[in-house]
Design an enzyme around this catalytic site. Structure first.
Site, PDB file in Angstrom:
ATOM      1  N   ASP A   9      -3.726 -15.390  -3.317  1.00  0.00           N
ATOM      2  CA  ASP A   9      -3.832 -16.531  -4.221  1.00  0.00           C
ATOM      3  C   ASP A   9      -2.576 -17.366  -4.000  1.00  0.00           C
ATOM      4  O   ASP A   9      -1.842 -17.131  -3.025  1.00  0.00           O
ATOM      5  CB  ASP A   9      -4.045 -16.092  -5.683  1.00  0.00           C
ATOM      6  CG  ASP A   9      -2.825 -15.396  -6.282  1.00  0.00           C
ATOM      7  OD1 ASP A   9      -1.831 -15.168  -5.552  1.00  0.00           O
ATOM      8  OD2 ASP A   9      -2.861 -15.078  -7.482  1.00  0.00           O
ATOM      9  N   CYS A  65      -1.307 -11.045  -4.076  1.00  0.00           N
ATOM     10  CA  CYS A  65      -1.147 -11.950  -5.213  1.00  0.00           C
ATOM     11  C   CYS A  65       0.277 -11.779  -5.723  1.00  0.00           C
ATOM     12  O   CYS A  65       1.142 -11.297  -4.985  1.00  0.00           O
ATOM     13  CB  CYS A  65      -2.211 -11.713  -6.281  1.00  0.00           C
ATOM     14  SG  CYS A  65      -2.202 -10.082  -7.059  1.00  0.00           S
ATOM     15  N   GLY A  66       0.549 -12.174  -6.948  1.00  0.00           N
ATOM     16  CA  GLY A  66       1.917 -12.072  -7.451  1.00  0.00           C
ATOM     17  C   GLY A  66       2.376 -10.638  -7.574  1.00  0.00           C
ATOM     18  O   GLY A  66       3.457 -10.265  -7.120  1.00  0.00           O
ATOM     19  N   THR A  67       1.543  -9.823  -8.194  1.00  0.00           N
ATOM     20  CA  THR A  67       1.881  -8.402  -8.395  1.00  0.00           C
ATOM     21  C   THR A  67       1.113  -7.462  -7.473  1.00  0.00           C
ATOM     22  O   THR A  67       1.498  -6.300  -7.332  1.00  0.00           O
ATOM     23  CB  THR A  67       1.531  -7.987  -9.835  1.00  0.00           C
ATOM     24  OG1 THR A  67       0.124  -8.208 -10.024  1.00  0.00           O
ATOM     25  CG2 THR A  67       2.331  -8.783 -10.857  1.00  0.00           C
ATOM     26  N   HIS A  98      -5.522   9.763   3.659  1.00  0.00           N
ATOM     27  CA  HIS A  98      -6.205  10.624   2.688  1.00  0.00           C
ATOM     28  C   HIS A  98      -7.298   9.924   1.880  1.00  0.00           C
ATOM     29  O   HIS A  98      -8.247  10.584   1.447  1.00  0.00           O
ATOM     30  CB  HIS A  98      -5.184  11.227   1.707  1.00  0.00           C
ATOM     31  CG  HIS A  98      -4.340  12.303   2.328  1.00  0.00           C
ATOM     32  ND1 HIS A  98      -3.546  13.160   1.590  1.00  0.00           N
ATOM     33  CD2 HIS A  98      -4.166  12.672   3.632  1.00  0.00           C
ATOM     34  CE1 HIS A  98      -2.920  14.005   2.398  1.00  0.00           C
ATOM     35  NE2 HIS A  98      -3.271  13.722   3.645  1.00  0.00           N
ATOM     36  N   ARG A 109       5.674 -11.062  -5.533  1.00  0.00           N
ATOM     37  CA  ARG A 109       6.764 -11.120  -6.501  1.00  0.00           C
ATOM     38  C   ARG A 109       7.398  -9.742  -6.715  1.00  0.00           C
ATOM     39  O   ARG A 109       8.325  -9.594  -7.502  1.00  0.00           O
ATOM     40  CB  ARG A 109       6.242 -11.671  -7.836  1.00  0.00           C
ATOM     41  CG  ARG A 109       5.777 -13.119  -7.736  1.00  0.00           C
ATOM     42  CD  ARG A 109       5.061 -13.575  -8.995  1.00  0.00           C
ATOM     43  NE  ARG A 109       4.637 -14.979  -8.876  1.00  0.00           N
ATOM     44  CZ  ARG A 109       3.755 -15.561  -9.676  1.00  0.00           C
ATOM     45  NH1 ARG A 109       3.196 -14.893 -10.672  1.00  0.00           N
ATOM     46  NH2 ARG A 109       3.422 -16.825  -9.495  1.00  0.00           N
ATOM     47  N   HIS A 133     -10.672  15.366   2.813  1.00  0.00           N
ATOM     48  CA  HIS A 133     -10.446  14.063   2.173  1.00  0.00           C
ATOM     49  C   HIS A 133     -11.749  13.280   2.065  1.00  0.00           C
ATOM     50  O   HIS A 133     -11.968  12.559   1.088  1.00  0.00           O
ATOM     51  CB  HIS A 133      -9.392  13.274   2.946  1.00  0.00           C
ATOM     52  CG  HIS A 133      -8.094  14.023   3.071  1.00  0.00           C
ATOM     53  ND1 HIS A 133      -7.338  14.374   1.975  1.00  0.00           N
ATOM     54  CD2 HIS A 133      -7.454  14.526   4.151  1.00  0.00           C
ATOM     55  CE1 HIS A 133      -6.272  15.047   2.380  1.00  0.00           C
ATOM     56  NE2 HIS A 133      -6.325  15.155   3.690  1.00  0.00           N
TER      57      HIS A 133
END
Ligand code: RB5
Length: 141
Positions: A9, A65-67, A98, A109, A133
């Protein structure tokens, strides 16, 4: 080598632009699914685009994105996508080995460019180990 579909974004745009040439130089074909500027936009739109391409072409995805949190939430709503939000190389390597993660999420960010590059290359360069797995992934509802 897997084809890599990348999207972000506005808050992840700079890191996306930084990573694309580095991932290409590492030998991967990278497809940029947008956005094309830092103008404010909605991260689920790009999460959906990248996830659809990953499923259609059996590739790997990278969403920023930001986070990284919103992208991972949106991507994990798409059936067949196993998206992993990673903040270090170990997480990136292990989630491929895994969890057979097919989409990597990061936050511009949160994670600096050098670490983000190392995370992306670790993710792309690690194969799923299968075996026990796979059995565990098959238990996902
Ligand atoms: C945009 O401000 C921000 O909310 C978005 O990039 C993301 O971090 C959401 O999870």
């Amino acid at each position: 080598m897997a084809k890599v579909f990348i999207g972000s974004d506005h808050a992840g745009y700079s890191l996306k632009a930084y990573l694309i040439p580095l991932i290409s130089q590492a030998g991967y074909e990278v497809v940029d699914l947008g956005p094309e500027s830092e103008q404010s936009c909605d991260y689920p739109v790009f999460a959906n685009k990248v996830c659809e391409a990953v499923l259609a072409e059996k590739g790997l995805g990278l969403l920023i994105c930001g986070t990284g949190v919103g992208m991972s939430m949106a991507a994990n709503k798409v059936a067949g996508i196993r998206a992993a939000l990673c903040t270090n190389e170990y997480m990136a390597r292990m989630t491929r080995a895994h969890n057979d993660a097919n989409v990597l999420c990061m936050g511009e960010r949160v994670t600096g460019p050098g670490v983000a590059e190392a995370i992306a290359l670790a993710f792309l360069g690690t194969e799923f180990e299968g075996g026990r797995h796979q059995r565990r992934i098959d238990l996902f509802s």
